[in-house]
Motif scaffolding. Structure first.
Motif, PDB file in Angstrom:
ATOM      1  N   ARG A 555       0.836  -1.206   0.000  1.00 52.64           N
ATOM      2  CA  ARG A 555       0.000   0.000   0.000  1.00 52.64           C
ATOM      3  C   ARG A 555       0.870   1.255   0.000  1.00 52.64           C
ATOM      4  O   ARG A 555       0.587   2.234  -0.701  1.00 52.64           O
ATOM      5  CB  ARG A 555      -0.907   0.011   1.235  1.00 52.64           C
ATOM      6  N   ALA A 556       1.922   1.224   0.802  1.00 52.47           N
ATOM      7  CA  ALA A 556       2.810   2.385   0.876  1.00 52.47           C
ATOM      8  C   ALA A 556       3.522   2.610  -0.447  1.00 52.47           C
ATOM      9  O   ALA A 556       3.699   3.757  -0.889  1.00 52.47           O
ATOM     10  CB  ALA A 556       3.815   2.202   2.008  1.00 52.47           C
ATOM     11  N   LEU A 557       3.937   1.526  -1.114  1.00 53.40           N
ATOM     12  CA  LEU A 557       4.611   1.675  -2.408  1.00 53.40           C
ATOM     13  C   LEU A 557       3.661   2.228  -3.467  1.00 53.40           C
ATOM     14  O   LEU A 557       4.056   3.030  -4.312  1.00 53.40           O
ATOM     15  CB  LEU A 557       5.181   0.330  -2.864  1.00 53.40           C
ATOM     16  N   VAL A 558       2.421   1.797  -3.439  1.00 52.53           N
ATOM     17  CA  VAL A 558       1.437   2.341  -4.378  1.00 52.53           C
ATOM     18  C   VAL A 558       1.253   3.833  -4.122  1.00 52.53           C
ATOM     19  O   VAL A 558       1.207   4.647  -5.058  1.00 52.53           O
ATOM     20  CB  VAL A 558       0.101   1.590  -4.254  1.00 52.53           C
ATOM     21  N   ASP A 559       1.166   4.215  -2.866  1.00 55.51           N
ATOM     22  CA  ASP A 559       0.998   5.630  -2.527  1.00 55.51           C
ATOM     23  C   ASP A 559       2.216   6.461  -2.921  1.00 55.51           C
ATOM     24  O   ASP A 559       2.092   7.661  -3.180  1.00 55.51           O
ATOM     25  CB  ASP A 559       0.762   5.777  -1.016  1.00 55.51           C
ATOM     26  N   ALA A 560       3.391   5.831  -2.951  1.00 51.76           N
ATOM     27  CA  ALA A 560       4.618   6.558  -3.294  1.00 51.76           C
ATOM     28  C   ALA A 560       4.701   6.877  -4.779  1.00 51.76           C
ATOM     29  O   ALA A 560       5.547   7.673  -5.199  1.00 51.76           O
ATOM     30  CB  ALA A 560       5.845   5.756  -2.862  1.00 51.76           C
ATOM     31  N   ALA A 561       3.829   6.240  -5.599  1.00 49.64           N
ATOM     32  CA  ALA A 561       3.782   6.482  -7.043  1.00 49.64           C
ATOM     33  C   ALA A 561       5.148   6.214  -7.679  1.00 49.64           C
ATOM     34  O   ALA A 561       5.971   5.498  -7.135  1.00 49.64           O
ATOM     35  CB  ALA A 561       3.290   7.897  -7.334  1.00 49.64           C
ATOM     36  N   GLY A 562       5.379   6.778  -8.854  1.00 46.69           N
ATOM     37  CA  GLY A 562       6.651   6.571  -9.524  1.00 46.69           C
ATOM     38  C   GLY A 562       6.700   5.269 -10.305  1.00 46.69           C
ATOM     39  O   GLY A 562       5.690   4.589 -10.524  1.00 46.69           O
ATOM     40  N   ALA A 590      -7.354   3.194  -4.405  1.00 51.07           N
ATOM     41  CA  ALA A 590      -7.271   3.276  -5.868  1.00 51.07           C
ATOM     42  C   ALA A 590      -8.161   4.394  -6.406  1.00 51.07           C
ATOM     43  O   ALA A 590      -7.776   5.134  -7.321  1.00 51.07           O
ATOM     44  CB  ALA A 590      -7.653   1.937  -6.486  1.00 51.07           C
ATOM     45  N   ARG A 591      -9.374   4.520  -5.836  1.00 52.07           N
ATOM     46  CA  ARG A 591     -10.261   5.592  -6.296  1.00 52.07           C
ATOM     47  C   ARG A 591      -9.669   6.967  -6.016  1.00 52.07           C
ATOM     48  O   ARG A 591      -9.767   7.888  -6.843  1.00 52.07           O
ATOM     49  CB  ARG A 591     -11.623   5.474  -5.595  1.00 52.07           C
ATOM     50  N   ASP A 592      -9.062   7.109  -4.863  1.00 57.50           N
ATOM     51  CA  ASP A 592      -8.470   8.396  -4.503  1.00 57.50           C
ATOM     52  C   ASP A 592      -7.332   8.764  -5.460  1.00 57.50           C
ATOM     53  O   ASP A 592      -7.220   9.913  -5.901  1.00 57.50           O
ATOM     54  CB  ASP A 592      -7.953   8.342  -3.069  1.00 57.50           C
ATOM     55  N   ILE A 593      -6.500   7.792  -5.806  1.00 59.78           N
ATOM     56  CA  ILE A 593      -5.385   8.068  -6.724  1.00 59.78           C
ATOM     57  C   ILE A 593      -5.923   8.378  -8.115  1.00 59.78           C
ATOM     58  O   ILE A 593      -5.434   9.288  -8.803  1.00 59.78           O
ATOM     59  CB  ILE A 593      -4.411   6.883  -6.765  1.00 59.78           C
ATOM     60  N   ALA A 594      -6.932   7.628  -8.554  1.00 59.30           N
ATOM     61  CA  ALA A 594      -7.499   7.873  -9.886  1.00 59.30           C
ATOM     62  C   ALA A 594      -8.066   9.283  -9.992  1.00 59.30           C
ATOM     63  O   ALA A 594      -7.991   9.919 -11.047  1.00 59.30           O
ATOM     64  CB  ALA A 594      -8.584   6.847 -10.186  1.00 59.30           C
ATOM     65  N   GLN A 595      -8.605   9.787  -8.897  1.00 59.61           N
ATOM     66  CA  GLN A 595      -9.213  11.115  -8.934  1.00 59.61           C
ATOM     67  C   GLN A 595      -8.213  12.225  -8.645  1.00 59.61           C
ATOM     68  O   GLN A 595      -8.226  13.278  -9.290  1.00 59.61           O
ATOM     69  CB  GLN A 595     -10.351  11.197  -7.919  1.00 59.61           C
ATOM     70  N   ASN A 596      -7.322  12.000  -7.680  1.00 60.47           N
ATOM     71  CA  ASN A 596      -6.463  13.088  -7.200  1.00 60.47           C
ATOM     72  C   ASN A 596      -4.985  12.926  -7.529  1.00 60.47           C
ATOM     73  O   ASN A 596      -4.207  13.849  -7.290  1.00 60.47           O
ATOM     74  CB  ASN A 596      -6.611  13.223  -5.677  1.00 60.47           C
ATOM     75  N   GLY A 597      -4.576  11.785  -8.078  1.00 59.24           N
ATOM     76  CA  GLY A 597      -3.173  11.582  -8.395  1.00 59.24           C
ATOM     77  C   GLY A 597      -2.332  11.384  -7.152  1.00 59.24           C
ATOM     78  O   GLY A 597      -2.835  11.292  -6.032  1.00 59.24           O
ATOM     79  N   ARG A 598      -1.033  11.315  -7.370  1.00 54.43           N
ATOM     80  CA  ARG A 598      -0.086  11.175  -6.275  1.00 54.43           C
ATOM     81  C   ARG A 598       1.237  11.830  -6.664  1.00 54.43           C
ATOM     82  O   ARG A 598       1.678  11.717  -7.818  1.00 54.43           O
ATOM     83  CB  ARG A 598       0.191   9.708  -5.955  1.00 54.43           C
ATOM     84  N   PRO A 599       1.891  12.476  -5.708  1.00 56.55           N
ATOM     85  CA  PRO A 599       3.240  12.986  -5.979  1.00 56.55           C
ATOM     86  C   PRO A 599       4.277  11.888  -5.776  1.00 56.55           C
ATOM     87  O   PRO A 599       4.079  10.958  -4.991  1.00 56.55           O
ATOM     88  CB  PRO A 599       3.407  14.091  -4.925  1.00 56.55           C
ATOM     89  N   THR A 600       5.389  11.999  -6.473  1.00 61.56           N
ATOM     90  CA  THR A 600       6.511  11.097  -6.245  1.00 61.56           C
ATOM     91  C   THR A 600       7.366  11.665  -5.117  1.00 61.56           C
ATOM     92  O   THR A 600       7.042  12.690  -4.519  1.00 61.56           O
ATOM     93  CB  THR A 600       7.364  10.957  -7.515  1.00 61.56           C
ATOM     94  N   SER A 601       8.477  11.002  -4.844  1.00 60.08           N
ATOM     95  CA  SER A 601       9.355  11.464  -3.766  1.00 60.08           C
ATOM     96  C   SER A 601       9.919  12.846  -4.050  1.00 60.08           C
ATOM     97  O   SER A 601      10.343  13.552  -3.135  1.00 60.08           O
ATOM     98  CB  SER A 601      10.503  10.466  -3.569  1.00 60.08           C
ATOM     99  N   SER A 602       9.920  13.264  -5.327  1.00 64.84           N
ATOM    100  CA  SER A 602      10.421  14.593  -5.671  1.00 64.84           C
ATOM    101  C   SER A 602       9.420  15.696  -5.335  1.00 64.84           C
ATOM    102  O   SER A 602       9.757  16.878  -5.398  1.00 64.84           O
ATOM    103  CB  SER A 602      10.748  14.656  -7.164  1.00 64.84           C
ATOM    104  N   GLY A 603       8.192  15.310  -5.012  1.00 62.23           N
ATOM    105  CA  GLY A 603       7.152  16.286  -4.729  1.00 62.23           C
ATOM    106  C   GLY A 603       6.299  16.638  -5.931  1.00 62.23           C
ATOM    107  O   GLY A 603       5.271  17.297  -5.795  1.00 62.23           O
ATOM    108  N   ARG A 604       6.700  16.206  -7.123  1.00 59.56           N
ATOM    109  CA  ARG A 604       5.930  16.488  -8.329  1.00 59.56           C
ATOM    110  C   ARG A 604       4.909  15.386  -8.571  1.00 59.56           C
ATOM    111  O   ARG A 604       5.141  14.226  -8.264  1.00 59.56           O
ATOM    112  CB  ARG A 604       6.863  16.606  -9.539  1.00 59.56           C
ATOM    113  N   GLN A 605       3.792  15.781  -9.161  1.00 56.44           N
ATOM    114  CA  GLN A 605       2.761  14.803  -9.469  1.00 56.44           C
ATOM    115  C   GLN A 605       3.273  13.777 -10.477  1.00 56.44           C
ATOM    116  O   GLN A 605       3.957  14.115 -11.447  1.00 56.44           O
ATOM    117  CB  GLN A 605       1.524  15.499 -10.036  1.00 56.44           C
ATOM    118  N   ASP A 606       2.952  12.525 -10.245  1.00 62.92           N
ATOM    119  CA  ASP A 606       3.292  11.451 -11.175  1.00 62.92           C
ATOM    120  C   ASP A 606       2.214  11.407 -12.251  1.00 62.92           C
ATOM    121  O   ASP A 606       1.069  11.056 -11.966  1.00 62.92           O
ATOM    122  CB  ASP A 606       3.360  10.126 -10.423  1.00 62.92           C
TER     123      ASP A 606
END
Length: 711
Positions: A555-562, A590-606
């Motif tokens: 779950r944490a890796l999915v949230d980390a995006a990239g 998954a729904r939250d990421i599909a709607q709002n995206g996720r930033p990578t470790s750099s802080g930029r949206q993936d």
């Protein structure tokens, strides 16, 4: 027609706005001698390349500064206003009208900058003022930007050009008008003839003295420049250097798919005219789409190799071209180089062989063919004998090239001959790459190791760190010993940790499972290498029936995006299938990421995160195939427009393929939506990097993924 989802679902992070208070302060700074440069630079970063909302807010403030005779930044501010107009497509009429007095400003630099600023103005606002200035402006430095503006506003006719051409002293304006018309796509029937006629005189100084006028023109005109390049290529008295002409053909190929074949023909036609370095560079760029022109291009490369260029980098590039064209004659050239002690080429040919399989996939395909894994792709199988022979020569000439060649040899079909060369590499220069290749072969097909090879490996002195971990693994896989604890002690803290866990997954032991548990207890996002190991450990524990232990980390890796997000999602999906009570938690994420995206470790949206999450929801049957396809197509459209196709398209294509498999009647609808990307003239990466040396290769790769999705 496929409907477009609400943009809020896939573009939640709009560019930042610039408030009135901040703009007032910037306008004040732009009037200060010691502050304006830094203020302008900061404002450009905020507004460009595409912050339309902020641009509209800033336009009145910028206009005020441009109108202030005392402001030291007026000329540069007008340049920014021009760039803002380019972003908007057209400057609002009310802003344009306030700037009209600058047409008569006493400062000629301001007048010149003003006319470039009008390129993207509404025609009715500026046309009359422009025509009056064209009749009355006498300063030559202002008349050039004035006629450029007239072309942009479509106010220059063939008669106007002819009248200027017939009057002495105006040919520079004729050239500027013809050049601009071709650059921006304004059709003036006689412009081409004037451009060719005047090229030798004015191209060296227009539009920027000392820079290649042809390169600057093609950068804007793209395929529209092909008739001009064709004329320069076929004329007996060429007004440009062969080097400039070749580079321009390369630019056209990058910009236009339909012009690529003519570019290849031009390269072959120019093969006898020098400029070998430039020819080799453009050849390398078009090789991925050579198709039926491959043999013709290979002959050209061989011609440029005889005699060998003085610059070894050009020679290396041509050998790589021959290899990429699958012309077996690359090997004889490489062998000759090896005999003369030129191993640089050999090493880089090996690197190109690796590039053939290291496309955007996250994990290199090292361990295919082992239990539970599909067979490795073999894209260099056609050169099996050549690669073995050249690798032997390269390793003998310079042992330091052995690691690269070990990575190449493991891509070949396993054989005792491959093992022999790897052992030669091991003796010449023991390395992580060589021992890793031997371990991978031992895991995939131990039958290719004869008794002598087994003895050599068993008796080899111990090595340190990664190389030692792989050597010990190879020894154990061939002997049947369980030495994972010793292997892990050497490799746990190295870049090989994930691959070592993968390698030993087929022979799990208590020590192996404990190592996986310990690995999953580590922090997510601390390093890419560690996160790779998290994935390998999770896969092993899921297989061993300990899926719950892997859930928090996945779950944490999915949230980390990239780059690791897709594989982490696959493992998370496996866990949920084994633990249905986790499904609500997984769907919410998954729904939250599909709607709002996720930033990578750099802080930029993936950019790829929402597309990946849509795939999760499709696989979990939370989205219908139709809805998933609609969302992926919308995300893909945004990515292409933003120049991020390389990041989003591989994910989107895979999800679209799964959606079509689930609902085959979507194929026609999706194919229609993808048609502009597959059949259009513009390459998929042209928005972001039109002249990148990999743009054509990426375009070919990405379109192949889209076609595969439709199959």
């Amino acid at each position: 027609m496929i409907p477009r989802p609400d943009s809020a679902q896939h573009a939640p992070h709009a560019p930042s706005k610039v408030g009135p208070a901040e703009l007032s302060n910037v306008a004040r700074q732009l009037r200060q001698d010691d502050e304006w440069k830094q203020a302008l630079f900061g404002l450009e970063l905020r507004l460009l390349p595409n912050n339309q909302a902020a641009i509209r807010e800033a336009l009145p403030y910028l206009a005020e500064v441009a109108l202030d005779p005392a402001a030291p930044s007026r000329v540069r501010v007008l340049g920014l206003l021009r760039d803002c107009g380019r972003v908007l497509g057209q400057v609002p009429a009310e802003v344009a009208r306030t700037l009209l007095p600058l047409a008569n400003d006493p400062d000629r630099d301001v007048r010149g900058a003003f006319w470039t600023c009008t390129w993207f103005w509404p025609g009715p606002v500026v046309s009359q003022t422009l025509l009056e200035a064209f009749a009355n402006e006498m300063d030559g430095n202002v008349r050039l930007p004035l006629i450029e503006a007239a072309v942009h506003q479509k106010l220059v006719s063939p008669g106007t050009l002819q009248q200027l051409a017939e009057e002495p002293g105006y040919e520079d304006e004729v050239f500027a008008a013809a050049w601009t018309a071709l650059a921006i796509g304004v059709h003036i029937p006689t412009a081409f003839e004037h451009l060719v006629r005047l090229w030798p005189t004015f191209a060296p100084i227009y539009p920027v003295p000392g820079e290649s006028s042809l390169s600057l023109l093609v950068a804007q005109a793209g395929a529209r420049a092909v008739p001009l390049l064709r004329a320069f290529t076929t004329t007996s008295e060429r007004p440009v250097s062969t080097a400039d002409l070749v580079q321009a053909w390369g630019q056209v190929a990058h910009a236009s798919r339909l012009s690529t074949l003519e570019t290849m023909d031009a390269l072959a036609g120019l093969a006898h005219e020098g400029a070998v370095a430039e020819l080799a560079t453009v050849l390398w760029q078009v090789v991925p789409v050579a198709g039926e022109r491959g043999p013709q291009l290979a002959e050209a490369a061989l011609r440029w190799l005889d005699p060998a260029p003085q610059d070894h980098r050009v020679t290396e590039l041509l050998v790589r071209c021959l290899f990429a064209l699958q012309d077996h004659r690359w090997a004889s050239v490489a062998q000759d180089l090896a005999q003369t002690g030129s191993p640089v080429t050999l090493s880089l040919v090996g690197q190109w062989a690796l590039m053939l399989v290291r496309t955007p996939e996250v994990r290199k395909p090292l361990l295919g063919g082992t239990p539970g894994r599909p067979a490795l792709p073999r894209p260099v199988a056609w050169a099996h004998d050549d690669l073995i022979a050249v690798a032997r020569s390269a390793i003998a000439v310079q042992p330091s090239t052995a690691p690269v060649w070990a990575d190449v040899l493991v891509l070949l079909e396993p054989s005792d001959e491959v093992v022999e060369v790897l052992l030669e590499a091991l003796r010449a220069a023991p390395s992580t790459e060589t021992t890793r290749a031997l371990a991978a072969l031992a895991a995939g097909d131990p039958s290719v190791f004869n008794s002598a090879a087994r003895t050599t490996i068993a008796e080899h002195p111990a090595l340190e760190a990664e190389a030692g971990a792989w050597l010990l693994s190879a020894q154990a896989l061939l002997s049947g010993d369980d030495v994972f604890g010793s292997v892990w002690a050497l490799g746990a803290a190295t870049d090989s940790a994930a691959d070592l866990l993968d390698l030993w997954a087929g022979r799990p032991s208590p020590a192996y499972r404990q190592a996986c548990r310990t690995q999953l207890a580590g922090e997510v996002g601390s390093s890419y290498v560690q996160d790779l190991a998290h994935l390998a450990a999770a896969s092993a524990l899921i297989q061993a029936g300990e899926s719950a232990a892997a859930w928090p980390t996945m779950r944490a890796l999915v949230d980390a995006a990239g780059y690791l997000m897709p594989e982490a999602g696959v493992q998370a999906g496996r866990i949920v299938s084994l633990n249905p009570d986790l499904r609500p938690e997984w769907l919410a994420q998954a729904r939250d990421i599909a709607q709002n995206g996720r930033p990578t470790s750099s802080g930029r949206q993936d950019p790829a995160a929402p597309a990946t999450a849509v795939g999760y929801l499709l696989d979990a049957a939370d989205l219908t195939a139709e809805k998933a396809a609609h969302q992926e197509l919308a995300l893909l459209q945004d990515a292409v427009a933003a120049g991020k196709a390389a990041l989003v398209l591989p994910v989107a294509a895979e999800v679209l393929g799964r959606a079509i498999s689930a609902q085959p009647n979507l194929r026609e609808e999706v194919a229609e939506a993808l048609e502009p990307y597959l059949s259009g003239d513009t390459r998929l990466l042209a928005t972001a990097e039109p002249h990148s040396w990999v743009a054509i290769a990426w375009d070919a790769h990405l379109t192949a993924l889209l076609r595969a999705a439709l199959e």
